[in-house]
Motif scaffolding. Sequence first.
Motif, PDB file in Angstrom:
ATOM      1  N   HIS A 206       0.845  -1.198   0.000  1.00  0.00           N
ATOM      2  CA  HIS A 206       0.000   0.000   0.000  1.00  0.00           C
ATOM      3  C   HIS A 206       0.874   1.238   0.000  1.00  0.00           C
ATOM      4  CE1 HIS A 206       0.557   1.583   4.143  1.00  0.00           C
ATOM      5  NE2 HIS A 206       0.796   0.321   4.453  1.00  0.00           N
ATOM      6  N   CYS A 207       0.302   2.344  -0.495  1.00  0.00           N
ATOM      7  CA  CYS A 207       0.958   3.642  -0.429  1.00  0.00           C
ATOM      8  C   CYS A 207       0.145   4.500   0.544  1.00  0.00           C
ATOM      9  CB  CYS A 207       1.059   4.279  -1.807  1.00  0.00           C
ATOM     10  SG  CYS A 207      -0.530   4.472  -2.636  1.00  0.00           S
ATOM     11  N   MET A 208       0.105   5.799   0.330  1.00  0.00           N
ATOM     12  CA  MET A 208      -0.569   6.668   1.281  1.00  0.00           C
ATOM     13  C   MET A 208      -2.085   6.499   1.259  1.00  0.00           C
ATOM     14  SD  MET A 208      -0.292  10.814   1.656  1.00  0.00           S
ATOM     15  CE  MET A 208       1.487  10.732   1.845  1.00  0.00           C
ATOM     16  N   THR A 209      -2.642   6.224   0.082  1.00  0.00           N
ATOM     17  CA  THR A 209      -4.104   6.177  -0.022  1.00  0.00           C
ATOM     18  C   THR A 209      -4.633   4.942  -0.747  1.00  0.00           C
ATOM     19  OG1 THR A 209      -4.016   7.455  -2.082  1.00  0.00           O
ATOM     20  CG2 THR A 209      -4.308   8.698  -0.021  1.00  0.00           C
ATOM     21  N   ARG A 210      -3.750   4.086  -1.284  1.00  0.00           N
ATOM     22  CA  ARG A 210      -4.211   2.994  -2.133  1.00  0.00           C
ATOM     23  C   ARG A 210      -3.694   1.636  -1.668  1.00  0.00           C
ATOM     24  NH1 ARG A 210      -4.245   5.496  -8.283  1.00  0.00           N
ATOM     25  NH2 ARG A 210      -4.793   7.612  -7.662  1.00  0.00           N
ATOM     26  N   LEU A 211      -4.576   0.651  -1.681  1.00  0.00           N
ATOM     27  CA  LEU A 211      -4.217  -0.742  -1.477  1.00  0.00           C
ATOM     28  C   LEU A 211      -3.844  -1.310  -2.834  1.00  0.00           C
ATOM     29  CD1 LEU A 211      -4.163  -3.281   0.402  1.00  0.00           C
ATOM     30  CD2 LEU A 211      -6.554  -3.642  -0.293  1.00  0.00           C
ATOM     31  N   ARG A 212      -2.633  -1.871  -2.943  1.00  0.00           N
ATOM     32  CA  ARG A 212      -2.112  -2.302  -4.250  1.00  0.00           C
ATOM     33  C   ARG A 212      -1.955  -3.819  -4.253  1.00  0.00           C
ATOM     34  NH1 ARG A 212       1.388   2.220  -6.767  1.00  0.00           N
ATOM     35  NH2 ARG A 212       0.644   4.090  -5.729  1.00  0.00           N
ATOM     36  N   LEU A 213      -2.639  -4.489  -5.177  1.00  0.00           N
ATOM     37  CA  LEU A 213      -2.695  -5.944  -5.218  1.00  0.00           C
ATOM     38  C   LEU A 213      -2.286  -6.467  -6.591  1.00  0.00           C
ATOM     39  CD1 LEU A 213      -6.234  -6.335  -3.567  1.00  0.00           C
ATOM     40  CD2 LEU A 213      -4.019  -6.375  -2.388  1.00  0.00           C
ATOM     41  N   THR A 214      -1.518  -7.560  -6.602  1.00  0.00           N
ATOM     42  CA  THR A 214      -1.247  -8.293  -7.842  1.00  0.00           C
ATOM     43  C   THR A 214      -1.789  -9.710  -7.672  1.00  0.00           C
ATOM     44  OG1 THR A 214       0.953  -8.917  -7.045  1.00  0.00           O
ATOM     45  CG2 THR A 214       0.792  -6.956  -8.421  1.00  0.00           C
ATOM     46  N   PHE A 215      -2.167 -10.339  -8.806  1.00  0.00           N
ATOM     47  CA  PHE A 215      -2.938 -11.579  -8.728  1.00  0.00           C
ATOM     48  C   PHE A 215      -2.308 -12.716  -9.521  1.00  0.00           C
ATOM     49  CE2 PHE A 215      -5.760  -7.886  -8.539  1.00  0.00           C
ATOM     50  CZ  PHE A 215      -6.326  -8.071  -7.296  1.00  0.00           C
ATOM     51  N   LYS A 216      -2.672 -13.925  -9.111  1.00  0.00           N
ATOM     52  CA  LYS A 216      -2.293 -15.108  -9.873  1.00  0.00           C
ATOM     53  C   LYS A 216      -3.192 -15.255 -11.100  1.00  0.00           C
ATOM     54  CE  LYS A 216      -0.888 -17.373  -5.571  1.00  0.00           C
ATOM     55  NZ  LYS A 216      -1.191 -18.454  -4.588  1.00  0.00           N
TER      56      LYS A 216
ATOM     57  N   GLN B  91      -1.232  -4.513 -11.774  1.00  0.00           N
ATOM     58  CA  GLN B  91      -1.502  -4.209 -10.373  1.00  0.00           C
ATOM     59  C   GLN B  91      -2.824  -3.457 -10.227  1.00  0.00           C
ATOM     60  OE1 GLN B  91       0.317  -0.894  -7.958  1.00  0.00           O
ATOM     61  NE2 GLN B  91       1.515  -2.595  -7.105  1.00  0.00           N
ATOM     62  N   LEU B  92      -3.674  -3.942  -9.334  1.00  0.00           N
ATOM     63  CA  LEU B  92      -4.923  -3.265  -9.023  1.00  0.00           C
ATOM     64  C   LEU B  92      -4.689  -2.330  -7.842  1.00  0.00           C
ATOM     65  CD1 LEU B  92      -8.019  -2.888  -9.283  1.00  0.00           C
ATOM     66  CD2 LEU B  92      -8.254  -4.760  -7.614  1.00  0.00           C
ATOM     67  N   GLN B  93      -5.057  -1.059  -8.021  1.00  0.00           N
ATOM     68  CA  GLN B  93      -4.948  -0.082  -6.949  1.00  0.00           C
ATOM     69  C   GLN B  93      -6.364   0.236  -6.466  1.00  0.00           C
ATOM     70  OE1 GLN B  93      -2.818   3.222  -8.619  1.00  0.00           O
ATOM     71  NE2 GLN B  93      -0.957   2.033  -8.974  1.00  0.00           N
ATOM     72  N   VAL B  94      -6.652  -0.137  -5.230  1.00  0.00           N
ATOM     73  CA  VAL B  94      -7.961   0.133  -4.634  1.00  0.00           C
ATOM     74  C   VAL B  94      -7.827   1.404  -3.804  1.00  0.00           C
ATOM     75  CG1 VAL B  94      -9.833  -0.769  -3.216  1.00  0.00           C
ATOM     76  CG2 VAL B  94      -8.375  -2.346  -4.517  1.00  0.00           C
ATOM     77  N   ILE B  95      -8.512   2.465  -4.232  1.00  0.00           N
ATOM     78  CA  ILE B  95      -8.373   3.777  -3.593  1.00  0.00           C
ATOM     79  C   ILE B  95      -9.262   3.813  -2.353  1.00  0.00           C
ATOM     80  CG2 ILE B  95      -8.520   6.281  -3.929  1.00  0.00           C
ATOM     81  CD1 ILE B  95      -8.427   5.673  -6.986  1.00  0.00           C
ATOM     82  N   ILE B  96      -8.631   3.971  -1.197  1.00  0.00           N
ATOM     83  CA  ILE B  96      -9.359   3.921   0.071  1.00  0.00           C
ATOM     84  C   ILE B  96      -9.226   5.212   0.860  1.00  0.00           C
ATOM     85  CG2 ILE B  96      -9.461   2.748   2.316  1.00  0.00           C
ATOM     86  CD1 ILE B  96      -8.616   0.184   0.799  1.00  0.00           C
TER      87      ILE B  96
ATOM     88  N   PRO C 273      -3.821   1.881   5.637  1.00  0.00           N
ATOM     89  CA  PRO C 273      -2.960   0.975   6.411  1.00  0.00           C
ATOM     90  C   PRO C 273      -3.761  -0.026   7.247  1.00  0.00           C
ATOM     91  CG  PRO C 273      -2.129   3.219   6.555  1.00  0.00           C
ATOM     92  CD  PRO C 273      -3.484   3.295   5.930  1.00  0.00           C
ATOM     93  N   LYS C 274      -4.900   0.419   7.770  1.00  0.00           N
ATOM     94  CA  LYS C 274      -5.733  -0.475   8.583  1.00  0.00           C
ATOM     95  C   LYS C 274      -6.394  -1.543   7.713  1.00  0.00           C
ATOM     96  CE  LYS C 274      -6.645   3.078  12.080  1.00  0.00           C
ATOM     97  NZ  LYS C 274      -7.677   3.886  12.780  1.00  0.00           N
ATOM     98  N   VAL C 275      -6.825  -1.147   6.516  1.00  0.00           N
ATOM     99  CA  VAL C 275      -7.402  -2.130   5.589  1.00  0.00           C
ATOM    100  C   VAL C 275      -6.328  -3.126   5.181  1.00  0.00           C
ATOM    101  CG1 VAL C 275      -8.507  -2.461   3.357  1.00  0.00           C
ATOM    102  CG2 VAL C 275      -9.150  -0.501   4.784  1.00  0.00           C
ATOM    103  N   TYR C 276      -5.136  -2.630   4.928  1.00  0.00           N
ATOM    104  CA  TYR C 276      -4.011  -3.478   4.541  1.00  0.00           C
ATOM    105  C   TYR C 276      -3.717  -4.513   5.631  1.00  0.00           C
ATOM    106  CZ  TYR C 276       0.900  -4.707   3.636  1.00  0.00           C
ATOM    107  OH  TYR C 276       2.085  -5.363   3.426  1.00  0.00           O
ATOM    108  N   ASP C 277      -3.692  -4.064   6.883  1.00  0.00           N
ATOM    109  CA  ASP C 277      -3.450  -4.989   7.996  1.00  0.00           C
ATOM    110  C   ASP C 277      -4.547  -6.049   8.076  1.00  0.00           C
ATOM    111  OD1 ASP C 277      -1.153  -3.636   8.700  1.00  0.00           O
ATOM    112  OD2 ASP C 277      -2.136  -2.397  10.237  1.00  0.00           O
ATOM    113  N   ALA C 278      -5.779  -5.639   7.812  1.00  0.00           N
ATOM    114  CA  ALA C 278      -6.897  -6.584   7.834  1.00  0.00           C
ATOM    115  C   ALA C 278      -6.775  -7.618   6.719  1.00  0.00           C
ATOM    116  CB  ALA C 278      -8.225  -5.836   7.731  1.00  0.00           C
ATOM    117  N   VAL C 279      -6.263  -7.179   5.557  1.00  0.00           N
ATOM    118  CA  VAL C 279      -6.041  -8.089   4.429  1.00  0.00           C
ATOM    119  C   VAL C 279      -4.956  -9.107   4.789  1.00  0.00           C
ATOM    120  CG1 VAL C 279      -5.139  -8.251   2.079  1.00  0.00           C
ATOM    121  CG2 VAL C 279      -6.851  -6.524   2.634  1.00  0.00           C
TER     122      VAL C 279
ATOM    123  N   GLY D 222     -12.669   4.220  -5.370  1.00  0.00           N
ATOM    124  CA  GLY D 222     -12.449   3.971  -6.781  1.00  0.00           C
ATOM    125  C   GLY D 222     -11.328   2.970  -6.950  1.00  0.00           C
ATOM    126  N   ILE D 223     -11.082   2.556  -8.201  1.00  0.00           N
ATOM    127  CA  ILE D 223      -9.977   1.633  -8.468  1.00  0.00           C
ATOM    128  C   ILE D 223      -9.203   2.124  -9.678  1.00  0.00           C
ATOM    129  CG2 ILE D 223     -11.261  -0.326  -7.536  1.00  0.00           C
ATOM    130  CD1 ILE D 223     -11.633  -1.288 -10.443  1.00  0.00           C
TER     131      ILE D 223
END
Length: 483
Positions: A27-37, A62-67, A72-78, A55-56
């Motif tokens: 993650h960066c300051m505002t986005r959760l960043r995910l790569t997939f199989k 890479q998928l960037q989920v704008i939160i 950081p809290k969403v990232y920890d939950a993931v 938004g996304i």
Amino acid sequence: MAVDNQKIAEEVLANVGGADNIQSATHCMTRLRLTFKDRSKVDDEAIKKITGVLGINWAGTQLQVIIGQTVPKVYDAVLAKGVKGEGAIDENLDQDLPKEKLTPKVIGGKILDYLSGSMVQMIPLIMASGLFRTLAVVMGPQMFNLWAADSGIYSFFYTTLYEAGFYFLPIYLGYCAAKKMGANPLLGLLSGGILIAPTIVTAAANGATINVYGFDIAAANYSQSVLPVILTIPVLTVVEKFMKKHVPDVLSTLFTPFFTMIVVVPIELIILAPIGNLLGQGIAALIFGLAGLGGVGVLIVMAILGAFWQLFVIAGMHMPVILLAQVTLVQTGVDPFLFVATNCAMTAVWGCAIGAFLRIRNKEEKGMAAGYVVSALLGGVTEPALFGILLRFRRTMYGMFIGGAVGAVLSGILGVHLYVGAMATNFLVFLGYLQGGTFNTVAAVIGLAVSCVVAAAVVYFTGFTKEELAALDNEKPGEMSVE
């Protein structure tokens, strides 16, 4: 409203094929960043509808989920769901992602992102400098007349402090653009400083040439310009990366900046900086050529000027047009189209600021928008609104385009003429039309008001996406557009 970060994480995972489908997460300051199989398992539309997701954006694979700030809290939950995490990253690491196919849309988006990401950083500077002049106008002879026009305090606020912000614009923008591109910001400062070096400015004032690596070129004053340094910084970035790669580490600190600028300086002064002047001259020739046709030709020119004039000013391509218009005004004592249209372009920016102020809910952003309105209406300084709204939220530009064009064409149809150029650039702009009589003045005010009202309405109703408005409620001013 409280955000349930655990629920956001669960719903994101449910719509990307589960934790097992995620190859890595960061993650960066505002986005959760995910790569997939397996990217085919990702449901874009479902993710967009998740409460708390603003938004996304896909950057390569890479998928960037704008939160927003709670990412950081969403990232920890993931991660708690068994996803492999790689920690937080800087905002400017997208260059390390898989490359996107360069379509015209992608290229255009990257250019706009570069421009907005560079210019938005200067909002505090532009705002402060504009309000210095606003204060001078309010206290000076234009309004309350508490400060005389020849007084030291009036000159200090109206000229010195204002120029400190706008005269050195290439330097400030060089820093911001270099930072945006990932180049050395100090070399960006130097690239801007070269454009307004005293010897070059003096030579330009005297109509002389300067010698660049043995080539004599016409000197030009690039103070308050944008386009030359904006074109230069991408070249600087490429050259600096090349030098870092090939200069030995033991010599890099000393010679990488030197070798970089050795290459960049002639490209900047001989090729890139003059491009702005050439574009300006070409625009001037086109505008006055169309105007010479009369009738519909003049209305077309007025529509173009009303819609796009402020962009010409931002790019520094307006001076050739202004000079030709001033010659016409001096020779005939009246301007029938150019300044009439550009004044409508100016009030359209006022309208954009007003529309944004009325539409934005975030208190901090709303306060900034109010400052843009005050700076424009009282001080006659539109740059804060241009940089703070129009270049950040691209859809708001439609307000400027439509409002400026409609008001300018209406002024042309009504036969509005301006008699005194540069009489005022704030709400007293109508004074330049008084010599034409009552009808001329009323018609001018109607055209100016229509530009302002139409622009405000367009921005209010269509200037912001739902995602942008939601992001403004969750982020600090300026944050969303820089990432």
